[in-house]
Write a protein that holds these residues in place. Structure first.
Motif, PDB file in Angstrom:
ATOM      1  N   ASP A   1       5.668  15.529  -3.107  1.00 37.78           N
ATOM      2  CA  ASP A   1       6.278  14.191  -3.029  1.00 37.78           C
ATOM      3  C   ASP A   1       6.208  13.585  -1.638  1.00 37.78           C
ATOM      4  O   ASP A   1       7.217  13.136  -1.087  1.00 37.78           O
ATOM      5  N   CYS A   2       5.014  13.571  -1.070  1.00 41.66           N
ATOM      6  CA  CYS A   2       4.854  13.047   0.291  1.00 41.66           C
ATOM      7  C   CYS A   2       4.214  11.659   0.315  1.00 41.66           C
ATOM      8  O   CYS A   2       3.783  11.197   1.366  1.00 41.66           O
ATOM      9  N   ILE A   3       4.144  10.983  -0.843  1.00 37.47           N
ATOM     10  CA  ILE A   3       3.521   9.660  -0.899  1.00 37.47           C
ATOM     11  C   ILE A   3       4.572   8.628  -1.287  1.00 37.47           C
ATOM     12  O   ILE A   3       5.239   8.757  -2.308  1.00 37.47           O
ATOM     13  N   ASP A   4       4.715   7.599  -0.457  1.00 34.89           N
ATOM     14  CA  ASP A   4       5.673   6.530  -0.689  1.00 34.89           C
ATOM     15  C   ASP A   4       5.031   5.184  -0.382  1.00 34.89           C
ATOM     16  O   ASP A   4       3.939   5.121   0.189  1.00 34.89           O
ATOM     17  N   LYS A   5       5.751   4.124  -0.699  1.00 38.65           N
ATOM     18  CA  LYS A   5       5.295   2.783  -0.356  1.00 38.65           C
ATOM     19  C   LYS A   5       5.360   2.613   1.158  1.00 38.65           C
ATOM     20  O   LYS A   5       6.269   3.090   1.805  1.00 38.65           O
ATOM     21  N   ASP A   6       4.358   1.942   1.700  1.00 38.07           N
ATOM     22  CA  ASP A   6       4.290   1.695   3.135  1.00 38.07           C
ATOM     23  C   ASP A   6       5.050   0.407   3.448  1.00 38.07           C
ATOM     24  O   ASP A   6       4.592  -0.679   3.092  1.00 38.07           O
TER      25      ASP A   6
ATOM     26  N   SER B   1       0.844  -1.183   0.000  1.00 31.34           N
ATOM     27  CA  SER B   1       0.000   0.000   0.000  1.00 31.34           C
ATOM     28  C   SER B   1       0.883   1.237   0.000  1.00 31.34           C
ATOM     29  O   SER B   1       2.065   1.174   0.298  1.00 31.34           O
ATOM     30  N   LEU B   2       0.284   2.334  -0.336  1.00 32.96           N
ATOM     31  CA  LEU B   2       0.995   3.606  -0.289  1.00 32.96           C
ATOM     32  C   LEU B   2       0.644   4.325   1.005  1.00 32.96           C
ATOM     33  O   LEU B   2      -0.356   4.028   1.645  1.00 32.96           O
ATOM     34  N   LEU B   3       1.484   5.275   1.372  1.00 36.09           N
ATOM     35  CA  LEU B   3       1.343   5.986   2.632  1.00 36.09           C
ATOM     36  C   LEU B   3       1.641   7.459   2.401  1.00 36.09           C
ATOM     37  O   LEU B   3       2.612   7.802   1.737  1.00 36.09           O
ATOM     38  N   ILE B   4       0.811   8.321   2.934  1.00 30.48           N
ATOM     39  CA  ILE B   4       1.025   9.762   2.856  1.00 30.48           C
ATOM     40  C   ILE B   4       1.677  10.201   4.159  1.00 30.48           C
ATOM     41  O   ILE B   4       1.163   9.933   5.240  1.00 30.48           O
ATOM     42  N   ASP B   5       2.834  10.886   4.041  1.00 29.93           N
ATOM     43  CA  ASP B   5       3.527  11.302   5.263  1.00 29.93           C
ATOM     44  C   ASP B   5       3.115  12.704   5.691  1.00 29.93           C
ATOM     45  O   ASP B   5       2.305  13.355   5.039  1.00 29.93           O
TER      46      ASP B   5
END
Length: 81
Positions: free
Chosen positions: A57-62, A2-6
Motif C-alpha cells: 500500500d505505498c501508492i497514493d494520490k499525488d 496522478s498517483l505517487l509511489i512512496d
C-alpha cells in the motif's frame, strides 16, 4: 490527479505490468509514476490497478498533481488516440 509511489516501495515488480498506460517504470531506488501518462486507470478500469495489486500500500494520490475525473478522461483519450 496522478498517483505517487512512496519510499515504502519494496520493488516487487507487480505494479509496472498492471499499468495500462505504461506510466510506471523503475526509478533510481523505487518505482516511479510518470504524471503525464497516469490517468488513475480512468478509461481502462474502475480503480487504479497499481493500487489494487500493491502488497505494501505505498501508492497514493499525488497532492501536487491534482486532476479531476474529466481531466483524467481527456488525458486517456489523448493517450489512446
Amino acid at each position: 490527479m496522478s498517483l505517487l509511489i512512496d519510499d515504502e516501495c519494496i520493488n516487487c515488480d507487480v505494479c509496472e505490468p498492471e499499468c495500462p498506460n505504461g506510466a510506471i517504470s523503475q526509478g533510481e531506488d523505487i518505482y516511479i509514476i510518470d504524471p503525464e501518462l497516469c490517468t488513475e486507470c480512468v478509461g481502462h478500469h474502475d480503480v487504479p490497478q497499481c493500487i489494487e495489486v500493491c502488497p505494501v500500500d505505498c501508492i497514493d494520490k499525488d497532492p501536487a498533481k491534482v486532476e479531476d475525473q474529466d481531466s483524467l478522461y481527456q488525458k486517456y483519450l489523448k493517450l489512446t488516440a
